[in-house]
Structures are given as C-alpha cells and as structure tokens.
Design a protein around this motif. Sequence first.
Motif, mmCIF file in Angstrom:
data_model
loop_
_atom_site.group_PDB
_atom_site.id
_atom_site.type_symbol
_atom_site.label_atom_id
_atom_site.label_comp_id
_atom_site.label_asym_id
_atom_site.label_seq_id
_atom_site.Cartn_x
_atom_site.Cartn_y
_atom_site.Cartn_z
ATOM 1 N N PRO A 1 6.193 9.997 -0.148
ATOM 2 C CA PRO A 1 5.417 8.884 -0.709
ATOM 3 C C PRO A 1 6.275 7.620 -0.740
ATOM 4 O O PRO A 1 7.395 7.619 -1.237
ATOM 5 C CB PRO A 1 5.102 9.356 -2.128
ATOM 6 C CG PRO A 1 5.231 10.846 -2.081
ATOM 7 C CD PRO A 1 6.299 11.116 -1.072
ATOM 8 N N SER A 2 5.742 6.546 -0.169
ATOM 9 C CA SER A 2 6.481 5.292 -0.045
ATOM 10 C C SER A 2 5.534 4.124 -0.244
ATOM 11 O O SER A 2 4.318 4.280 -0.225
ATOM 12 C CB SER A 2 7.117 5.200 1.349
ATOM 13 O OG SER A 2 7.971 6.297 1.593
ATOM 14 N N ILE A 3 6.127 2.954 -0.416
ATOM 15 C CA ILE A 3 5.356 1.720 -0.549
ATOM 16 C C ILE A 3 5.720 0.816 0.622
ATOM 17 O O ILE A 3 6.895 0.610 0.923
ATOM 18 C CB ILE A 3 5.677 0.987 -1.874
ATOM 19 C CG1 ILE A 3 5.482 1.908 -3.081
ATOM 20 C CG2 ILE A 3 4.859 -0.288 -1.995
ATOM 21 C CD1 ILE A 3 4.069 2.354 -3.319
ATOM 22 N N GLU A 4 4.707 0.277 1.281
ATOM 23 C CA GLU A 4 4.902 -0.664 2.387
ATOM 24 C C GLU A 4 4.191 -1.956 2.019
ATOM 25 O O GLU A 4 2.993 -1.957 1.749
ATOM 26 C CB GLU A 4 4.321 -0.090 3.668
ATOM 27 C CG GLU A 4 4.456 -1.003 4.858
ATOM 28 C CD GLU A 4 3.852 -0.384 6.110
ATOM 29 O OE1 GLU A 4 2.641 -0.025 6.077
ATOM 30 O OE2 GLU A 4 4.586 -0.242 7.092
ATOM 31 N N CYS A 5 4.944 -3.057 2.001
ATOM 32 C CA CYS A 5 4.364 -4.349 1.628
ATOM 33 C C CYS A 5 4.152 -5.213 2.868
ATOM 34 O O CYS A 5 5.093 -5.475 3.614
ATOM 35 C CB CYS A 5 5.268 -5.080 0.635
ATOM 36 S SG CYS A 5 4.563 -6.664 0.115
ATOM 37 N N GLN A 6 2.946 -5.668 3.046
ATOM 38 C CA GLN A 6 2.619 -6.560 4.156
ATOM 39 C C GLN A 6 3.110 -7.976 3.886
ATOM 40 O O GLN A 6 3.323 -8.758 4.801
ATOM 41 C CB GLN A 6 1.101 -6.571 4.395
ATOM 42 C CG GLN A 6 0.496 -5.212 4.673
ATOM 43 C CD GLN A 6 1.063 -4.561 5.919
ATOM 44 O OE1 GLN A 6 1.215 -5.196 6.955
ATOM 45 N NE2 GLN A 6 1.397 -3.286 5.818
ATOM 46 N N GLY A 7 3.322 -8.313 2.612
ATOM 47 C CA GLY A 7 3.743 -9.666 2.235
ATOM 48 C C GLY A 7 5.209 -9.932 2.525
ATOM 49 O O GLY A 7 5.571 -10.966 3.074
ATOM 50 N N CYS A 8 6.099 -8.995 2.150
ATOM 51 C CA CYS A 8 7.539 -9.226 2.324
ATOM 52 C C CYS A 8 8.194 -8.231 3.284
ATOM 53 O O CYS A 8 9.406 -8.247 3.458
ATOM 54 C CB CYS A 8 8.250 -9.200 0.966
ATOM 55 S SG CYS A 8 8.248 -7.588 0.152
ATOM 56 N N LYS B 1 0.843 -1.192 0.000
ATOM 57 C CA LYS B 1 0.000 0.000 0.000
ATOM 58 C C LYS B 1 0.880 1.245 0.000
ATOM 59 O O LYS B 1 2.033 1.220 0.438
ATOM 60 C CB LYS B 1 -0.959 0.009 1.190
ATOM 61 C CG LYS B 1 -0.276 0.056 2.532
ATOM 62 C CD LYS B 1 -1.292 0.015 3.664
ATOM 63 C CE LYS B 1 -0.554 0.007 4.994
ATOM 64 N NZ LYS B 1 -1.457 0.048 6.120
ATOM 65 N N VAL B 2 0.312 2.322 -0.514
ATOM 66 C CA VAL B 2 0.992 3.607 -0.553
ATOM 67 C C VAL B 2 0.828 4.274 0.812
ATOM 68 O O VAL B 2 -0.287 4.364 1.328
ATOM 69 C CB VAL B 2 0.409 4.496 -1.667
ATOM 70 C CG1 VAL B 2 1.061 5.871 -1.662
ATOM 71 C CG2 VAL B 2 0.562 3.825 -3.020
ATOM 72 N N ILE B 3 1.939 4.688 1.379
ATOM 73 C CA ILE B 3 1.919 5.401 2.657
ATOM 74 C C ILE B 3 2.845 6.607 2.543
ATOM 75 O O ILE B 3 3.489 6.807 1.519
ATOM 76 C CB ILE B 3 2.374 4.499 3.829
ATOM 77 C CG1 ILE B 3 3.838 4.074 3.643
ATOM 78 C CG2 ILE B 3 1.454 3.297 3.971
ATOM 79 C CD1 ILE B 3 4.431 3.451 4.901
ATOM 80 N N LYS B 4 2.908 7.383 3.595
ATOM 81 C CA LYS B 4 3.877 8.481 3.681
ATOM 82 C C LYS B 4 4.743 8.208 4.898
ATOM 83 O O LYS B 4 4.231 7.878 5.970
ATOM 84 C CB LYS B 4 3.170 9.818 3.787
ATOM 85 C CG LYS B 4 2.415 10.135 2.507
ATOM 86 C CD LYS B 4 2.034 11.558 2.410
ATOM 87 C CE LYS B 4 1.345 11.749 1.065
ATOM 88 N NZ LYS B 4 1.291 13.115 0.664
ATOM 89 N N THR B 5 6.055 8.315 4.708
ATOM 90 C CA THR B 5 6.990 7.993 5.778
ATOM 91 C C THR B 5 8.195 8.926 5.710
ATOM 92 O O THR B 5 8.341 9.693 4.758
ATOM 93 C CB THR B 5 7.429 6.515 5.681
ATOM 94 O OG1 THR B 5 8.171 6.175 6.837
ATOM 95 C CG2 THR B 5 8.239 6.254 4.448
#
Length: 96
Positions: free
Chosen positions: A41-48, A18-22
Amino acid sequence: MSNSSIVVCEWCQETQAKVIKTSVFWELPDGNRAIEITNTPSIECQGCDMLYQQEETVNEIEDQLLLIDTNVLADEVTYDDLMKVPRKLKRNYFRY
C-alpha cells in the motif's frame, strides 16, 4: 486502504494523491540483504509526484521484519504474504 481512493498528500497537502499498490525495496534488520515487497500500500501524488508509504505501513513492515525469521523470505514477497509470516514474538516491545 482501498485501491485508487483519493487522499490528501502528506508532502504538498493537495487532494491529488491516490492509494495504489507498488513495489518497495527494504533492507532486512540484520543488514545482510534487501528484499522487494510487491503490492505494498502506497500513496502516489499527481500534484508533487511523490510516491511514498504512510507511516502506519512503514511501521507494519519494520515490525514484521523484526519479529519473523527473515531467513525464510525469498528475495521477493508480496506485502500480504509478508504480513502472514508467523512471528517469533507477539509484538515489537521497543515501540512505545
């Protein structure tokens, strides 16, 4: 990128990202110091469990830092405020 939209992870190819801000930490082009860029703008993956910025975002940050007077930057700046700093040149002529 809108906040919390679902995307395909570039690392594991799953649709659990999902797209998040970090916050990210970036070394300035002159190498004299690093700054914190918040709300990036960043991407955070729950899978890996990867947390990364898309290449487009990385290029935007690198170009902006190359084209502005970085002496005016505080040690912490928001992504949006960084992108609003006036450029000394119109574009990065080294990026083809």
